[in-house]
Design an enzyme around this catalytic site. Structure first.
Site, short mmCIF file in Angstrom:
data_model
loop_
_atom_site.label_atom_id
_atom_site.label_comp_id
_atom_site.label_asym_id
_atom_site.label_seq_id
_atom_site.Cartn_x
_atom_site.Cartn_y
_atom_site.Cartn_z
CD GLU A 133 39.45 -84.54 20.07
OE1 GLU A 133 39.58 -83.77 21.03
OE2 GLU A 133 39.64 -85.77 20.11
NE ARG A 170 34.60 -74.79 28.76
CZ ARG A 170 35.23 -75.52 27.84
NH1 ARG A 170 36.48 -75.35 27.55
NH2 ARG A 170 34.58 -76.47 27.21
CE LYS A 228 33.78 -81.40 21.16
NZ LYS A 228 34.90 -81.70 20.27
P1 ATP Z 1 36.92 -81.51 24.43
O1 ATP Z 1 36.61 -81.67 25.87
O2 ATP Z 1 36.58 -82.69 23.62
O3 ATP Z 1 38.24 -80.88 24.14
P2 ATP Z 1 35.88 -79.06 23.47
O4 ATP Z 1 34.50 -78.60 23.68
O5 ATP Z 1 37.02 -78.27 23.98
O6 ATP Z 1 35.84 -80.50 24.02
P3 ATP Z 1 37.00 -78.83 20.84
O7 ATP Z 1 36.56 -79.52 19.61
O8 ATP Z 1 38.40 -79.02 21.27
O9 ATP Z 1 36.03 -79.32 21.95
O10 ATP Z 1 36.64 -77.29 20.74
C1 ATP Z 1 36.95 -76.51 19.63
C2 ATP Z 1 37.16 -75.10 20.07
O11 ATP Z 1 36.00 -74.60 20.71
C3 ATP Z 1 38.30 -74.96 21.04
O12 ATP Z 1 39.10 -73.85 20.65
C4 ATP Z 1 37.64 -74.73 22.34
O13 ATP Z 1 38.44 -73.95 23.18
C5 ATP Z 1 36.35 -74.02 21.93
N1 ATP Z 1 35.29 -74.24 22.93
C6 ATP Z 1 34.86 -75.42 23.40
N2 ATP Z 1 33.91 -75.26 24.34
C7 ATP Z 1 33.71 -73.92 24.46
C8 ATP Z 1 32.86 -73.11 25.27
N3 ATP Z 1 32.02 -73.64 26.15
N4 ATP Z 1 32.94 -71.77 25.11
C9 ATP Z 1 33.78 -71.23 24.23
N5 ATP Z 1 34.61 -71.93 23.44
C10 ATP Z 1 34.60 -73.27 23.55
#
Ligand code: ATP
Ligand code: MG
Length: 568
Positions: free
Chosen positions: A47, A272, A282
């Site tokens: 996002e 994650r 974020k």
């Molecule tokens: P938000 O809280 O804004 O959703 P987010 O970190 O999940 O934050 P996204 O842009 O939705 O942000 O993440 C993109 C992809 O990265 C998603 O598939 C998410 O699952 C993955 N992702 C985010 N944080 C992690 C993490 N700490 N470890 C592994 N994958 C992650």
């Protein structure tokens, strides 16, 4: 793939180099073997509401890695369904960071590319009696959703006829209603044990400017409605996401089953990445930037890809780290020392050696003629002759590190002290004869002598010294600013959320304004990482100006963590 792994292990390939296997790769390999899937298609779906961080790198390496290893494709897809929080700056930064990490997307998409199709599918659900317009407020919807132990209550609008729903939904799209006045909900089961199936929201009214579609839309699909359907449009075979979406999978499947989508993707969840001393939310990272706790998204203390890059972390180190930690289905927290281990591994091989004195102390070599200087040969890398060598200047006035001298040393201090002899790296043995102090008793310089027979660093009579120190010729050294970083948070498990400031480390940045570096560093390629001998790995910062180099410490040399894992 199975065979390849076995071969690598048989050849004794280091664990980090072996083709890694994990439960997701096993699933992919199984689907290809059984013929359920002909060609693997994955996507990375950020996002654009912030910069990418090291956690995202895990997801990127997994999605792009699987595509590459199994001969498939991986798309970059911006999940731009929330216009209020998204910006072009983030889109540009995300593309730059994915490329810098070493990955190439096969196609670039935006969820907003599919807004018209998603809208048509929403009407499809309405016509099939599987979605309805709800006039309740957000709060009313939340309060009637029930709990884990209690069923939800049906909305009074749940039994509207398809025609009324269609009319209202079209008027939502036409902009007749203000934000929050109505939503479109799927009609599934308010009694479901899974809260995500209790008539989830599919569309919201948001009168906001969207970076790509402008004011064309004032209703926006929810994550759940946009995500799986975007996967289906792109022919994604394995939709890989983090564990918090596990409970959303029944909804993902319900939508795929109830819509005339062109393909049937499946969702798989993995744990994650969490790191000690690090916050990867974020929301918190955005607050750190907005509230000026850091200098920006690329502050070298940030766990963002942009911050790590500016700090001097090579992308190869990030890939190596991600490979070492593997992919599992249970959440855990990785020691940040393990990441530093990967950084040192890569930089130890890649970085040339140079000398820098961070906190200078003047040394005068009393028996070295005034006005004289000589050039000595210094190797650029101890294990890599191909890296060549350079000339360094020796003269009567030098700088050494303040820490390398003690006037009244304890027993095991082998560096410079009155009467003690040490080696200056690549140069000579020197002995301290006298300590010069100012009126306040602060040491201002050391008077030393050198032994001219020890040129190159060895005594012909075979006598030994117990310390070898780095140094610089005072007249030739270039003044520089050096920025030393330590972790942004003072606790291994820092508070996140609203309380994130409580565990901030007040000493995460130390600026040394009076450091000195070898002149050759100023001529080096501006992106190059170097090892300052005995101190750590450093890289030039973009804040450098022609007469004023600035260096960031990427990581120190001490690798207690490596010793721990070697011991087992
Ligand atoms: P938000 O809280 O804004 O959703 P987010 O970190 O999940 O934050 P996204 O842009 O939705 O942000 O993440 C993109 C992809 O990265 C998603 O598939 C998410 O699952 C993955 N992702 C985010 N944080 C992690 C993490 N700490 N470890 C592994 N994958 C992650
Ligand atoms: Mg997310």
């Amino acid at each position: 793939m199975e065979r390849m792994t076995v071969t690598n292990e048989a050849q004794g390939t280091a664990p980090a180099e072996a083709a890694s296997r994990d439960f997701i790769r096993d699933i992919v390999a199984g689907d290809l073997a059984s013929g359920r899937v002909k060609k693997v298609a994955t996507r990375f779906p950020p996002e654009p509401n912030g910069y990418l961080h090291i956690g995202h790198a895990k997801s990127i390496a997994l999605n792009f890695g699987i595509a590459a290893e199994f001969g498939g494709t991986c798309n970059l897809r911006f999940d731009d369904t929330n216009p209020a929080k998204e910006e072009q700056e983030y889109i540009d930064a995300i593309k730059r960071d994915v490329e810098w990490l070493g990955y190439k997307w096969d196609s670039l998409f935006h969820a907003s590319d599919y807004f018209e199709q998603l809208y048509a599918w929403a009407e499809h659900l309405i016509r099939a009696g599987k979605a309805y317009v709800d006039d309740q407020s957000q709060d009313e919807i939340r309060m009637t959703r029930g709990t884990l132990t209690e069923a939800g209550q049906e909305s009074p609008y749940r039994h509207r006829g398809a025609d009324e729903n269609l009319d209202l939904f079209r008027r939502m799209r036409a902009g007749e209603f203000p934000n929050g006045a109505r939503v479109l909900r799927a009609k599934i089961d308010m009694g479901s044990g899974n809260i995500n199936l209790r008539d989830p929201v599919l569309y919201r009214i948001v009168h906001a400017h969207h970076p790509r579609t402008g004011t064309q839309w004032c209703i926006y699909p929810s994550y759940d409605f946009a995500h799986g359907q975007s996967d289906a449009i792109e022919g994604i075979t394995h939709s890989i996401c983090t564990l918090e979406f596990e409970d959303h999978r029944p909804l993902y499947d319900w939508l795929i089953q109830n819509l005339p989508v062109p393909s049937k993707p499946h969702q798989y969840e993995f744990a994650r990445l969490n790191l000690t001393y690090t916050v990867l939310s974020k929301r918190v990272l955005t607050a750190l930037v907005r509230e000026h706790h850091v200098s920006g998204w690329d502050d070298p203390r940030m766990p963002t890809i942009a911050g790590l890059r500016r700090r001097g972390v090579p992308s190869a180190a990030i890939r190596d780290f991600i490979k070492r930690i593997g992919v599992a289905k249970a959440n855990s927290t990785v020691d940040v020392g393990m990441f530093e281990f990967s950084i040192r591994e890569v930089l130890n091989k890649a970085a040339q050696r140079r000398m820098a004195v961070l906190r200078p102390l003047k040394v005068v070599i009393e028996n070295y003629p005034e006005g004289q200087a000589e050039e000595l040969e210094a190797a650029n890398h101890p294990d890599d002759p191909a890296a060549g060598s350079r000339k360094i200047t020796f003269s009567r006035e030098l700088f050494i590190e303040q820490d390398d001298f003690m006037e009244n040393p304890p027993k095991k201090f082998f560096r410079l002290s009155p009467g003690n002899e040490v080696r200056l790296r690549y140069a000579y043995f020197i002995k301290c004869r006298d300590v010069v102090k100012d009126a306040n008793g602060n040491i201002i310089e050391l008077r030393c002598t050198y032994d001219p027979t020890t040129r190159g660093g060895n005594a012909p009579d075979g006598r030994k010294v117990k310390a070898t120190m780095h140094w610089l010729s005072a007249a030739d050294a270039v003044a520089a600013e050096v920025r030393l970083y330590s972790s942004l948070f003072a606790k291994p498990d820092p508070a996140g959320g609203e309380a994130f400031t409580t565990d901030l480390n007040p000493n995460s940045l130390e600026i040394l304004k009076d450091a000195r570096v070898e002149p050759s560093l100023v001529q080096m390629n501006s992106a190059a990482a170097v090892q300052f001998e005995r101190q750590g790995y450093f890289c030039p910062d973009p804040d450098s100006s022609p007469g004023r180099p600035v260096f960031n410490r990427t990581v120190g040399l001490r690798d207690t963590f490596a010793k721990d894992i070697a011991k087992g």
